[in-house]
Design an enzyme around this catalytic site. Structure first.
Site, mmCIF file in Angstrom:
data_model
loop_
_atom_site.group_PDB
_atom_site.id
_atom_site.type_symbol
_atom_site.label_atom_id
_atom_site.label_comp_id
_atom_site.label_asym_id
_atom_site.label_seq_id
_atom_site.Cartn_x
_atom_site.Cartn_y
_atom_site.Cartn_z
ATOM 1 N N GLU A 13 -27.503 1.421 -35.751
ATOM 2 C CA GLU A 13 -26.849 1.392 -34.437
ATOM 3 C C GLU A 13 -25.507 2.125 -34.445
ATOM 4 O O GLU A 13 -24.975 2.431 -33.385
ATOM 5 C CB GLU A 13 -26.686 -0.066 -33.977
ATOM 6 C CG GLU A 13 -28.040 -0.717 -33.713
ATOM 7 C CD GLU A 13 -27.975 -2.215 -33.470
ATOM 8 O OE1 GLU A 13 -28.730 -2.718 -32.630
ATOM 9 O OE2 GLU A 13 -27.170 -2.903 -34.129
ATOM 10 N N GLY A 80 -33.004 -7.089 -26.246
ATOM 11 C CA GLY A 80 -34.324 -7.347 -25.677
ATOM 12 C C GLY A 80 -34.173 -7.534 -24.170
ATOM 13 O O GLY A 80 -33.321 -8.295 -23.718
ATOM 14 N N MET A 186 -27.653 -10.739 -30.063
ATOM 15 C CA MET A 186 -27.262 -11.796 -30.994
ATOM 16 C C MET A 186 -25.784 -11.765 -31.400
ATOM 17 O O MET A 186 -25.401 -12.471 -32.322
ATOM 18 C CB MET A 186 -28.163 -11.718 -32.243
ATOM 19 C CG MET A 186 -29.638 -11.863 -31.902
ATOM 20 S SD MET A 186 -30.751 -11.759 -33.327
ATOM 21 C CE MET A 186 -30.299 -13.229 -34.221
ATOM 22 N N GLU A 187 -24.987 -10.946 -30.727
ATOM 23 C CA GLU A 187 -23.570 -10.838 -31.135
ATOM 24 C C GLU A 187 -22.562 -10.850 -29.993
ATOM 25 O O GLU A 187 -21.437 -11.356 -30.157
ATOM 26 C CB GLU A 187 -23.338 -9.536 -31.930
ATOM 27 C CG GLU A 187 -24.089 -9.444 -33.238
ATOM 28 C CD GLU A 187 -25.523 -8.983 -33.074
ATOM 29 O OE1 GLU A 187 -25.837 -8.357 -32.029
ATOM 30 O OE2 GLU A 187 -26.353 -9.256 -33.959
ATOM 31 N N ASP A 210 -36.899 -3.627 -26.553
ATOM 32 C CA ASP A 210 -38.128 -4.440 -26.523
ATOM 33 C C ASP A 210 -38.015 -5.399 -25.341
ATOM 34 O O ASP A 210 -36.973 -5.467 -24.695
ATOM 35 C CB ASP A 210 -38.281 -5.226 -27.833
ATOM 36 C CG ASP A 210 -37.096 -6.137 -28.089
ATOM 37 O OD1 ASP A 210 -36.181 -5.731 -28.811
ATOM 38 O OD2 ASP A 210 -37.040 -7.241 -27.508
HETATM 39 N N1 ADE Z 1 -31.937 -7.485 -29.958
HETATM 40 C C1 ADE Z 1 -32.917 -6.588 -29.686
HETATM 41 N N2 ADE Z 1 -34.025 -7.237 -29.277
HETATM 42 C C2 ADE Z 1 -33.751 -8.556 -29.318
HETATM 43 C C3 ADE Z 1 -34.478 -9.713 -29.040
HETATM 44 N N3 ADE Z 1 -35.758 -9.645 -28.651
HETATM 45 N N4 ADE Z 1 -33.878 -10.918 -29.188
HETATM 46 C C4 ADE Z 1 -32.595 -10.984 -29.605
HETATM 47 N N5 ADE Z 1 -31.859 -9.924 -29.887
HETATM 48 C C5 ADE Z 1 -32.413 -8.716 -29.743
#
Ligand code: ADE
Length: 248
Positions: A13, A80, A186-187, A210
Protein backbone atom coordinates in the site's frame (compact mmCIF):
# COMPACT_ATOMS: atom_id res chain seq x y z
CA UNK A 1 7.44 23.36 9.41
CA UNK A 2 5.77 20.05 10.19
CA UNK A 3 6.01 17.04 7.96
CA UNK A 4 3.08 15.16 6.48
CA UNK A 5 2.85 11.60 7.84
CA UNK A 6 1.69 8.98 5.36
CA UNK A 7 0.82 5.62 6.90
CA UNK A 8 -0.25 2.32 5.40
CA UNK A 9 -0.93 -1.10 6.90
CA UNK A 10 0.76 -3.29 4.30
CA UNK A 11 3.93 -2.85 2.30
CA UNK A 12 2.17 -2.95 -1.08
CA UNK A 13 0.00 0.00 0.00
CA UNK A 14 2.97 2.34 0.39
CA UNK A 15 5.69 0.70 -1.75
CA UNK A 16 5.52 3.21 -4.61
CA UNK A 17 5.63 6.12 -2.18
CA UNK A 18 8.75 4.79 -0.52
CA UNK A 19 10.37 4.17 -3.90
CA UNK A 20 9.56 7.73 -5.04
CA UNK A 21 11.12 9.46 -2.04
CA UNK A 22 14.08 11.68 -2.88
CA UNK A 23 17.48 10.05 -2.38
CA UNK A 24 18.90 10.77 1.02
CA UNK A 25 15.79 9.83 3.01
CA UNK A 26 16.70 8.91 6.57
CA UNK A 27 15.36 5.77 8.25
CA UNK A 28 14.55 5.82 11.95
CA UNK A 29 13.59 2.56 13.61
CA UNK A 30 11.26 2.89 16.58
CA UNK A 31 9.08 0.23 18.22
CA UNK A 32 9.84 -2.35 15.51
CA UNK A 33 8.83 0.01 12.71
CA UNK A 34 10.84 1.88 10.08
CA UNK A 35 10.03 5.56 9.63
CA UNK A 36 11.36 7.07 6.38
CA UNK A 37 11.97 10.78 6.66
CA UNK A 38 12.49 12.66 3.44
CA UNK A 39 10.88 14.54 0.60
CA UNK A 40 8.19 12.98 -1.53
CA UNK A 41 7.22 14.87 -4.71
CA UNK A 42 8.44 18.12 -3.15
CA UNK A 43 6.68 17.68 0.21
CA UNK A 44 8.52 16.86 3.46
CA UNK A 45 7.05 13.57 4.70
CA UNK A 46 7.50 10.71 7.06
CA UNK A 47 6.24 7.43 5.63
CA UNK A 48 5.67 4.34 7.76
CA UNK A 49 4.25 0.86 7.62
CA UNK A 50 1.90 0.63 10.58
CA UNK A 51 1.07 -3.05 10.17
CA UNK A 52 -2.50 -4.27 10.41
CA UNK A 53 -5.11 -3.46 13.06
CA UNK A 54 -6.18 -0.80 15.52
CA UNK A 55 -3.37 -1.18 18.06
CA UNK A 56 -0.71 -1.08 15.33
CA UNK A 57 -2.27 2.03 13.78
CA UNK A 58 -2.64 3.80 17.12
CA UNK A 59 0.97 3.08 18.08
CA UNK A 60 2.25 4.31 14.72
CA UNK A 61 0.17 7.49 14.86
CA UNK A 62 1.44 8.24 18.38
CA UNK A 63 5.03 7.84 17.22
CA UNK A 64 4.77 10.12 14.18
CA UNK A 65 3.10 12.78 16.31
CA UNK A 66 5.40 12.59 19.31
CA UNK A 67 8.73 11.80 17.67
CA UNK A 68 8.42 13.74 14.43
CA UNK A 69 5.93 16.49 15.30
CA UNK A 70 3.98 15.92 12.09
CA UNK A 71 1.47 18.56 11.05
CA UNK A 72 -1.00 16.12 9.48
CA UNK A 73 -1.52 12.38 9.29
CA UNK A 74 -2.85 10.59 6.22
CA UNK A 75 -3.72 6.90 6.27
CA UNK A 76 -3.98 5.21 2.90
CA UNK A 77 -4.72 1.68 1.72
CA UNK A 78 -7.47 -0.74 0.79
CA UNK A 79 -10.94 -1.33 2.22
CA UNK A 80 -13.86 -3.68 1.80
CA UNK A 81 -16.94 -2.06 0.27
CA UNK A 82 -20.01 -2.12 2.50
CA UNK A 83 -22.53 0.38 1.13
CA UNK A 84 -24.48 -0.88 -1.89
CA UNK A 85 -23.24 2.07 -3.98
CA UNK A 86 -19.57 1.34 -3.32
CA UNK A 87 -17.89 -0.99 -5.83
CA UNK A 88 -14.48 -2.60 -6.18
CA UNK A 89 -12.11 -0.02 -7.68
CA UNK A 90 -13.93 2.97 -6.16
CA UNK A 91 -12.14 5.46 -3.94
CA UNK A 92 -13.41 6.52 -0.51
CA UNK A 93 -12.23 9.58 1.39
CA UNK A 94 -13.49 9.63 4.99
CA UNK A 95 -15.51 12.50 6.33
CA UNK A 96 -15.62 10.64 9.67
CA UNK A 97 -14.49 7.32 11.13
CA UNK A 98 -15.90 5.01 13.79
CA UNK A 99 -14.94 1.72 15.46
CA UNK A 100 -17.59 -0.85 14.58
CA UNK A 101 -16.20 -3.39 17.06
CA UNK A 102 -16.27 -1.06 20.08
CA UNK A 103 -18.98 -2.33 22.39
CA UNK A 104 -18.76 -1.46 26.10
CA UNK A 105 -22.49 -1.87 26.72
CA UNK A 106 -24.11 -1.59 29.18
CA UNK A 107 -21.56 0.84 30.59
CA UNK A 108 -21.54 2.98 27.45
CA UNK A 109 -23.56 3.18 24.27
CA UNK A 110 -22.81 0.81 21.40
CA UNK A 111 -19.80 2.10 19.42
CA UNK A 112 -19.16 4.87 21.93
CA UNK A 113 -15.48 5.33 22.78
CA UNK A 114 -15.55 5.05 26.57
CA UNK A 115 -14.81 8.29 28.42
CA UNK A 116 -14.42 10.27 25.21
CA UNK A 117 -18.18 10.54 24.86
CA UNK A 118 -18.18 10.13 21.10
CA UNK A 119 -18.56 7.47 18.44
CA UNK A 120 -17.13 9.28 15.45
CA UNK A 121 -13.98 11.22 14.68
CA UNK A 122 -14.21 13.87 11.97
CA UNK A 123 -11.48 13.94 9.37
CA UNK A 124 -9.84 17.27 8.61
CA UNK A 125 -12.08 18.99 6.07
CA UNK A 126 -9.32 20.83 4.20
CA UNK A 127 -7.02 17.81 3.80
CA UNK A 128 -9.97 15.60 2.84
CA UNK A 129 -11.11 18.16 0.23
CA UNK A 130 -7.65 18.12 -1.36
CA UNK A 131 -7.69 14.32 -1.47
CA UNK A 132 -11.18 14.30 -2.97
CA UNK A 133 -10.15 16.74 -5.70
CA UNK A 134 -7.09 14.69 -6.54
CA UNK A 135 -9.04 11.41 -6.47
CA UNK A 136 -11.70 12.91 -8.77
CA UNK A 137 -9.04 14.04 -11.22
CA UNK A 138 -7.50 10.55 -11.14
CA UNK A 139 -10.92 8.99 -11.77
CA UNK A 140 -11.80 11.49 -14.53
CA UNK A 141 -8.57 10.61 -16.32
CA UNK A 142 -9.78 7.01 -16.46
CA UNK A 143 -8.28 5.72 -13.22
CA UNK A 144 -6.00 2.83 -14.00
CA UNK A 145 -4.68 2.05 -17.46
CA UNK A 146 -6.92 -0.59 -19.01
CA UNK A 147 -9.54 -0.43 -16.22
CA UNK A 148 -13.01 -1.50 -17.32
CA UNK A 149 -14.91 1.16 -15.44
CA UNK A 150 -14.09 4.63 -14.21
CA UNK A 151 -13.78 4.55 -10.42
CA UNK A 152 -16.33 6.52 -8.43
CA UNK A 153 -15.18 8.75 -5.62
CA UNK A 154 -17.16 8.76 -2.37
CA UNK A 155 -16.97 10.94 0.72
CA UNK A 156 -18.47 9.59 3.94
CA UNK A 157 -18.20 7.32 6.95
CA UNK A 158 -15.48 4.66 7.20
CA UNK A 159 -15.94 1.87 9.78
CA UNK A 160 -12.87 0.34 11.42
CA UNK A 161 -12.52 -2.87 13.42
CA UNK A 162 -10.06 -5.64 14.22
CA UNK A 163 -11.83 -8.00 11.83
CA UNK A 164 -11.11 -8.79 8.19
CA UNK A 165 -14.70 -9.12 7.05
CA UNK A 166 -14.88 -12.16 4.80
CA UNK A 167 -18.38 -13.24 5.63
CA UNK A 168 -21.72 -12.34 4.04
CA UNK A 169 -23.65 -12.55 7.32
CA UNK A 170 -21.31 -10.23 9.18
CA UNK A 171 -21.29 -7.79 6.27
CA UNK A 172 -25.09 -7.87 6.27
CA UNK A 173 -25.20 -7.22 10.01
CA UNK A 174 -22.80 -4.28 9.66
CA UNK A 175 -24.82 -2.87 6.77
CA UNK A 176 -27.98 -2.95 8.91
CA UNK A 177 -26.26 -1.52 11.97
CA UNK A 178 -24.33 1.21 10.10
CA UNK A 179 -26.39 2.11 7.04
CA UNK A 180 -24.25 5.16 6.24
CA UNK A 181 -20.88 3.35 6.44
CA UNK A 182 -19.26 3.23 3.00
CA UNK A 183 -16.48 0.73 3.65
CA UNK A 184 -14.63 -1.38 6.21
CA UNK A 185 -10.98 -1.38 7.14
CA UNK A 186 -8.83 -2.13 10.17
CA UNK A 187 -6.86 1.00 11.10
CA UNK A 188 -8.43 4.36 10.26
CA UNK A 189 -10.56 5.09 13.32
CA UNK A 190 -7.78 4.06 15.69
CA UNK A 191 -5.37 6.52 14.03
CA UNK A 192 -8.23 9.04 14.08
CA UNK A 193 -8.74 8.63 17.83
CA UNK A 194 -5.06 9.23 18.52
CA UNK A 195 -4.95 12.28 16.23
CA UNK A 196 -8.10 13.63 17.88
CA UNK A 197 -6.55 13.24 21.32
CA UNK A 198 -3.37 15.05 20.19
CA UNK A 199 -5.27 17.68 18.20
CA UNK A 200 -3.51 16.76 14.93
CA UNK A 201 -5.50 16.97 11.66
CA UNK A 202 -5.89 13.69 9.79
CA UNK A 203 -7.49 12.11 6.74
CA UNK A 204 -8.08 8.61 5.42
CA UNK A 205 -8.21 7.57 1.78
CA UNK A 206 -9.12 4.00 0.82
CA UNK A 207 -9.47 2.11 -2.42
CA UNK A 208 -12.09 -0.63 -2.48
CA UNK A 209 -10.47 -4.01 -3.05
CA UNK A 210 -13.36 -6.36 -2.23
CA UNK A 211 -16.95 -6.46 -1.07
CA UNK A 212 -16.35 -7.84 2.44
CA UNK A 213 -18.08 -11.07 1.37
CA UNK A 214 -17.08 -14.72 0.97
CA UNK A 215 -14.74 -13.77 -1.91
CA UNK A 216 -13.00 -10.98 0.01
CA UNK A 217 -9.78 -12.84 0.71
CA UNK A 218 -9.07 -13.59 -2.97
CA UNK A 219 -10.29 -10.21 -4.21
CA UNK A 220 -8.26 -8.36 -1.58
CA UNK A 221 -5.08 -10.30 -2.34
CA UNK A 222 -5.39 -9.80 -6.11
CA UNK A 223 -6.00 -6.10 -5.69
CA UNK A 224 -3.17 -5.71 -3.21
CA UNK A 225 -0.65 -7.42 -5.42
CA UNK A 226 -1.67 -5.88 -8.75
CA UNK A 227 -3.33 -2.51 -8.25
CA UNK A 228 -3.05 -0.96 -4.78
CA UNK A 229 0.17 0.95 -5.33
CA UNK A 230 -0.96 2.45 -8.64
CA UNK A 231 -3.89 4.22 -7.02
CA UNK A 232 -1.95 5.63 -4.11
CA UNK A 233 0.77 7.10 -6.27
CA UNK A 234 -1.69 8.21 -8.97
CA UNK A 235 -3.71 10.24 -6.47
CA UNK A 236 -0.99 11.49 -4.15
CA UNK A 237 1.66 12.48 -6.69
CA UNK A 238 -0.23 15.47 -8.21
CA UNK A 239 -1.44 16.55 -4.79
CA UNK A 240 2.03 16.58 -3.25
CA UNK A 241 3.57 18.12 -6.37
CA UNK A 242 1.03 20.96 -6.20
CA UNK A 243 2.66 22.09 -2.95
CA UNK A 244 -0.71 22.30 -1.17
CA UNK A 245 0.63 20.22 1.74
CA UNK A 246 4.08 21.73 1.96
CA UNK A 247 3.36 24.03 4.88
CA UNK A 248 1.74 23.22 8.17
N1 ADE B 1 -9.55 -4.11 4.08
C1 ADE B 1 -9.75 -4.50 2.80
N2 ADE B 1 -10.80 -5.34 2.74
C2 ADE B 1 -11.25 -5.51 4.00
C3 ADE B 1 -12.27 -6.26 4.58
N3 ADE B 1 -13.05 -7.06 3.83
N4 ADE B 1 -12.45 -6.20 5.91
C4 ADE B 1 -11.65 -5.42 6.67
N5 ADE B 1 -10.66 -4.69 6.18
C5 ADE B 1 -10.46 -4.72 4.86
Amino acid sequence: MGRLAILGALHEEIADLLAAMDPGAETRRIAMRDFQLGTLWGTPCVIALSRIGKVAAAATASIVIQEFGVSRVLFTGLAGGLHPQVRVGDIVVADALMQHDMDARPLFGRHEIPLLGRERFDADAALSALLLDSARDFAANGGLPGAAAQPRVHHGLIATGDIFVNDNDLAHDLRQRLPDALCLEMEGAAMAQVCHEFGVPFAVMRVISDSADHAAKTDFTDFLVNLARLYTAGILRPLLQSGALRDA
